[in-house]
Write a protein that holds these residues in place. Structure first.
Motif, short mmCIF file in Angstrom:
data_model
loop_
_atom_site.label_atom_id
_atom_site.label_comp_id
_atom_site.label_asym_id
_atom_site.label_seq_id
_atom_site.Cartn_x
_atom_site.Cartn_y
_atom_site.Cartn_z
N GLY A 135 -7.74 -0.69 -3.43
CA GLY A 135 -8.24 0.61 -2.50
C GLY A 135 -9.79 1.15 -3.83
N GLU A 140 -3.79 5.88 -4.62
CA GLU A 140 -3.49 7.06 -3.57
C GLU A 140 -3.97 7.13 -2.98
OE1 GLU A 140 -4.21 5.95 -6.79
OE2 GLU A 140 -2.35 5.99 -8.28
N GLU A 141 -5.75 6.78 -2.72
CA GLU A 141 -6.32 7.32 -1.49
C GLU A 141 -5.70 6.46 -0.28
OE1 GLU A 141 -9.26 3.44 -1.15
OE2 GLU A 141 -9.66 4.30 -2.12
#
Length: 244
Positions: A135, A140-141
């Motif tokens: 990412g 986390e995205e």
């Protein structure tokens, strides 16, 4: 002088052909990216700034190279003058873009973020695989959507290595975002990519100088041919002698 003119003509032809090939490569790469990217629908809405800039640079290189390639083998100087005009405008646009980049205080992270949003998934996967990242800001995205994390976000581990605790643990999720990795790569290779950009600019300036020299030589050849034609025609005119 004829040898210098021929050398300048071939130099303009070579530089223009290389410029045309570069423009074709840039345009082709961006068309592939846009055709396989979700940002294609935004391309016609005026929001993909990164794509517009890259396509504009590719279009200028394509047009400039084509004009110089054709004009270097034509006897007239109209095409060469048009090539010179486009070349000067291209160099001015590039220099103006660098100045505007500094005046607006834009950061490299802004450019990378816009580019990451507009490129296709294949390009992102290549970057993630080569730089061992996941990412733009981190894995986390991927929690905001239902898409699975691509294999390029994982580092393959060999069973029995220091990082592998069991025989079944063969991969590890990269926790570092590609933003940090890209900035690190740009900093480490700063001399290479800055030198490449400077080489491209010097390449275009050399094309302008050769074009100016060739246009001057074409103008001199035209003037000398017209002067010789007038000398050949003047003795043909006989003025009548007056009678006394």
């Amino acid at each position: 002088m004829g040898m210098m003119k021929s050398c300048a003509r071939h130099s303009v032809c070579f530089l223009s052909f290389t410029m045309w090939i570069s423009g074709c490569a840039v345009i082709g790469a961006m068309l592939w990216v846009l055709a396989t990217s979700p940002a294609l629908k935004d391309f016609f809405l005026g929001t993909t700034i990164f794509s517009y800039v890259v396509m504009g640079i590719g279009g200028l290189l394509f047009l400039n190279g084509l004009l110089g390639w054709i004009g270097s083998y034509r006897r007239g100087s109209c095409v060469m003058k048009l090539f010179l005009l486009v070349a000067v405008l291209t160099v001015a646009a590039e220099v103006g873009g660098i100045v505007a980049f500094n005046i607006l205080n834009l950061k490299m992270t802004d450019v990378l973020e816009n580019g990451w949003k507009e490129v296709n998934e294949n390009t992102k996967n290549i970057v993630q695989d080569q730089l061992n990242c996941c990412g733009f800001l981190g894995p986390e995205e991927f929690t905001v959507n239902t898409e699975p994390i691509h294999e390029s976000c994982y580092t393959k581990l060999t069973p029995g290595s220091s990082n592998a605790t069991t025989l079944t643990e063969v991969r590890k999720l990269n926790r570092v975002g590609c933003k940090e990795k890209l900035l690190e790569w740009l900093y480490i290779n700063r001399f290479a990519w800055i030198g490449s950009l400077g080489g491209v600019l010097l390449f275009q300036v050399a094309s302008v100088l050769f074009a100016v020299f060739l246009i001057n030589q074409l103008g001199r050849s035209r003037r000398s041919s017209s002067d010789s034609l007038e000398v050949d025609i003047d003795p043909m005119h006989h003025h009548p002698q007056p009678y006394f």
